[in-house]
Structures are given as C-alpha cells and as structure tokens.
Design an enzyme around this catalytic site. Structure first.
Site, mmCIF file in Angstrom:
data_model
loop_
_atom_site.group_PDB
_atom_site.id
_atom_site.type_symbol
_atom_site.label_atom_id
_atom_site.label_comp_id
_atom_site.label_asym_id
_atom_site.label_seq_id
_atom_site.Cartn_x
_atom_site.Cartn_y
_atom_site.Cartn_z
ATOM 1 N N ASP A 161 0.887 -1.356 -0.035
ATOM 2 C CA ASP A 161 -0.005 -0.148 -0.026
ATOM 3 C C ASP A 161 0.899 1.319 -0.066
ATOM 4 O OD1 ASP A 161 -2.103 1.725 0.319
ATOM 5 O OD2 ASP A 161 -2.770 0.768 2.250
ATOM 6 N N GLY A 211 -5.598 3.293 -7.759
ATOM 7 C CA GLY A 211 -5.964 3.329 -9.178
ATOM 8 C C GLY A 211 -5.302 4.537 -9.732
ATOM 9 N N ASP A 232 -10.905 3.995 -1.077
ATOM 10 C CA ASP A 232 -11.369 2.689 -0.231
ATOM 11 C C ASP A 232 -12.699 2.710 -0.413
ATOM 12 O OD1 ASP A 232 -8.623 2.732 0.564
ATOM 13 O OD2 ASP A 232 -9.023 3.190 2.661
HETATM 14 C C1 GLA Z 1 -5.601 2.298 3.031
HETATM 15 C C2 GLA Z 1 -6.124 0.920 2.202
HETATM 16 C C3 GLA Z 1 -7.066 0.174 2.693
HETATM 17 C C4 GLA Z 1 -6.450 -0.211 4.218
HETATM 18 C C5 GLA Z 1 -5.767 0.686 4.902
HETATM 19 C C6 GLA Z 1 -4.837 0.260 6.031
HETATM 20 O O1 GLA Z 1 -6.408 3.090 3.222
HETATM 21 O O2 GLA Z 1 -6.556 1.425 0.844
HETATM 22 O O3 GLA Z 1 -7.513 -1.016 2.176
HETATM 23 O O4 GLA Z 1 -5.307 -1.238 3.736
HETATM 24 O O5 GLA Z 1 -4.876 1.690 4.262
HETATM 25 O O6 GLA Z 1 -4.380 1.317 6.910
#
Ligand code: GLA
Length: 411
Positions: A161, A211, A232
C-alpha cells in the site's frame, strides 16, 4: 475524471524496465534454467481480509476465528482460501533491521501454521514507504529482508500500500516532478516484486495505490497479480455504486494472473440491504474482481452467507477465460452489463440503481442492444429458476437490486 492525475504515466520508466528485463534474460541464456515459479491468481483470488470489519483492532485471535469460520461455514469449500491480515500487525525492527510483529500478533509463524493446517493461505500487508497508512512500520529500504521474513513465516499474499511513500519519497525527493515521482513509484513496486520472486515462494502480489496513473496499464509489468482501481470502499450503496461505475472501460486490462481490484467486499457490513449485498457481490463477480470478504465471519447471518456462497455467481467470477464484464448500456437509472464466459455462455446483469422500484418503470430490457436475437433461455442466478428473456420484455427490479441471468447458448 476517473484517472486521478497525481502523477502522469512514466513511459520512460516502463521502457527502461523492459530494456532491463531483456538484458537480464540475455545474460541468463547460458545459465541453468531455474524452475518456473508457480503461477498464482490464474483466477481472481478469493478469501477474507481483516480491514473492512476490524480495521486497526484486528488480533491473532480474530485471524484464527476467521480461518475457523471459513471452514465451518462452507466458504472454504466455495473457494475462499486467503486469510489476509491487513494493516496494524507490524511491530518494531531489531538492531539487525528484522521486523517483528506487535503484541497483537505474538507468533506469526505459528499463526501461519495454524491457517495452513486448515487448508487455507495467509496474507499480509505492508507499504513501500517508511510507514503504513495506519502509521505502522513500512518496508522502505528493507524490501528484501521483509520478503524473506514473509517467506520464512509462510506468507502467501502481500498487499503493498503506497501510503507514506508519496510524501516521504516521491514528493520529498522530486518535488513537482510528476514523471520522476511516477518512476519512483514504479521502481518501488518493481523492487518488492523482485524481492518476493527471489524467495522462490509463490506469493500473490497485490498493489494498493488507489488506481492512480492508470495502474492497469503498468501493473502487470511490475509483476502485480492485482491492483486497486479506486479509493477505499465503504459499506454503503453510494460508495459501491460509484466504484462500480468507475470500472467501465477497464475490462481489457484484466485476465488470468492480473486483475483489476475494485476493493474488498463489504457484503454483510454496515447497513447494506440484502438487495445491495446481492448486487455488490454479483457485480464484483461480473468484474472478475478478487472476492475478499470483509465481514464479521463468526457472526454473519444466514442471508449473508447465502450471498457469499452462491456457487453460480462465484463461477462467473472464477471463469477461466477471465474476461471481465462490460457495461452494455444504461437507461435512466438502470444499467445493463454483460460478461462472456468460457464455453460461449453469456451473463446479463441488470441493476436498478434507482431509489425505488418504480423510479425506472417501465423498464424494457433490450436484447437487440446486446446483439441477441429471439428468446434467450437461461437461469436466474438469484432465484435459481429457469427464465426466458425476450426482446424489450418489461423487467421489474427492486431498488438497488439486480437481475442476473446466465444464458448457456446465447443466440
Ligand atoms: C488504505 C487502504 C485500505 C487499508 C488501509 C489500512 O487506506 O486503501 O484498504 O489497507 O490503508 O491502513
């Protein structure tokens, strides 16, 4: 605009990568051939992830309970295999730079052994930056060490991430230079891919950078098996429906081993109605999305379990052709999507996005617009009954509900 413009696509970076790969393969020609790594994610990964329900509260005990429930509920038999720990498992690095899990996860190897003993696989989460989105330790400058650690624990899936890599590395090292920032991001994802592959362990590689920068165009080149196409997801209709609409136009980028990821499932979360849960699940299957449940498995209702284990719908998602659905047309507040399956079958999904049953009436399903002629015999995948569709037939669908029909021999 669907494609966020934080960065622009770094064509140069990609051609450099491709050139690098060619040099490497040329140099290796005379070497003993290594075994081809096991291919992963030939169909979209299925399983469960901790974030959507537990967020930062997840513990070792919750992961074990989720694994137990996947087996006990029959979800494992329906195809749900990955048990993925999301953010907040990370502890501190020791003097040698080795990362340790925090007090919520006392023994990651023992947890992996437990999950594996159930016939399931274990996933984990990190960031290319110094910190994860929740502020825990990331993998920056420890990529090889972390990949080896995951492999030693028996990890089968990594969600990587972007998070703090944006301000700390990209914006800090190349302020205002979008192309350079893009190259840094691509390099970071490539670095972890190489580190994972070097372990020799088959590990699904999941990119999470929301994305940006048309990730679907370069994701496969950095070894990604899936990449998030959106921000998200939230457990409400507006979030689910807007993500669904953002997927139109992305079908060409998905296929066996590399998938668009419109984010994890919210089925059974928040105040989603059964119709909304059904539509969400159906459309993620139509999109060949990873089916990662995100609900409270030990306390799920029979209705939610029935949705998550609808074998006919799962079979669409897991179809080996891997051809994602496209939106055929919209009429008022009704959207019609179609997906072609191996063996020549077609699935038609009709979604009523209107706020009541009558907002879209009368709705007449045009088979002509789908290139079909004459009556089409199929199965309604939510009632389980035979259905014959005819051109312009009136269709009544409740608010936020779906008609999902599989036609084995479309004409
Ligand atoms: C981001 C990701 C989520 C999750 C959080 C965890 O917001 O997009 O899917 O993994 O981090 O902190």
């Amino acid at each position: 605009m669907r494609v966020h413009s934080l960065l622009s696509v770094g064509v140069l970076a990609l051609s450099a990568l491709a050139a690098g790969a060619q040099i490497a393969s040329g140099a290796q020609k005379n070497l003993v051939q290594r075994p081809t790594p096991t291919q992963v994610a030939l169909t979209p990964p299925m399983g469960w992830n901790s974030w959507n329900f537990f967020a930062g509260r997840v513990t070792d005990k919750d992961i074990r309970a989720a694994a137990d429930q996947l087996v006990a509920s029959g979800m494992k038999d329906a195809g749900y295999v990955y048990v993925n720990i999301d953010d907040t498992w990370e502890g501190e690095r020791d003097a040698n730079g080795v990362l340790h899990s925090n007090a919520k996860f006392p023994d990651m190897k023992a947890l992996a052994d437990y999950v594996h003993s159930k016939g399931l696989k274990l996933g984990i989460y990190s960031s290319p930056g110094p910190k994860t989105c929740a502020g825990f330790e990331g993998s920056l400058d420890h990529e090889v060490q972390d990949a080896e650690l995951y492999s030693s624990w028996g990890i089968d899936y990594l969600k990587y991430d972007l998070c703090s890599y944006i301000p700390t590395v990209m914006m800090n090292r190349a302020p205002g230079d979008k192309d350079a920032q893009m190259r840094m991001m691509v390099a970071a994802y490539t670095k972890m891919d190489k580190a994972l592959k070097a372990t020799g362990r088959p590990i699904v590689y999941s990119l999470c950078q929301y994305g940006w920068d048309a990730v679907w165009e370069w994701g496969p080149k950095v070894g990604a098996n899936l990449w998030r196409t959106t921000g998200d997801i939230q457990p409400n209709w507006n979030s689910i429906y807007s993500i669904l609409n953002e997927q139109a136009g992305l079908a060409q980028y998905a296929g066996p081993g590399h998938w668009n990821d419109p984010d994890m499932l919210e089925v059974g979360n928040g105040k989603l109605s059964l119709a909304e849960n059904r539509t969400h699940f159906s459309m993620w299957a139509m999109l060949a999305a990873p089916l990662l449940a995100g609900n409270d498995l030990p306390n799920m209702t029979p209705d939610v379990l029935a949705i998550l284990t609808n074998r006919d719908v799962i079979a669409i998602d897991q179809d080996r052709l891997g051809r994602e659905a496209t939106r055929a047309y919209s009429d008022g507040e009704v959207d019609v999507w179609t997906r072609l399956l191996s063996g020549g079958a077609m699935v038609i999904a009709v979604v009523n996005a209107g706020s009541d049953r009558y907002s879209t009436h009368p709705f007449h399903l045009s088979l002509a617009k789908l290139g079909l002629r004459g009556p089409q015999k199929g199965k309604d995948l939510w009632t389980g009954k035979e259905i014959t569709l005819t051109n312009d037939m009136p269709v009544e669908i409740a608010s936020h509900d779906i008609l999902l029909v599989r036609i084995p021999s479309p004409k």
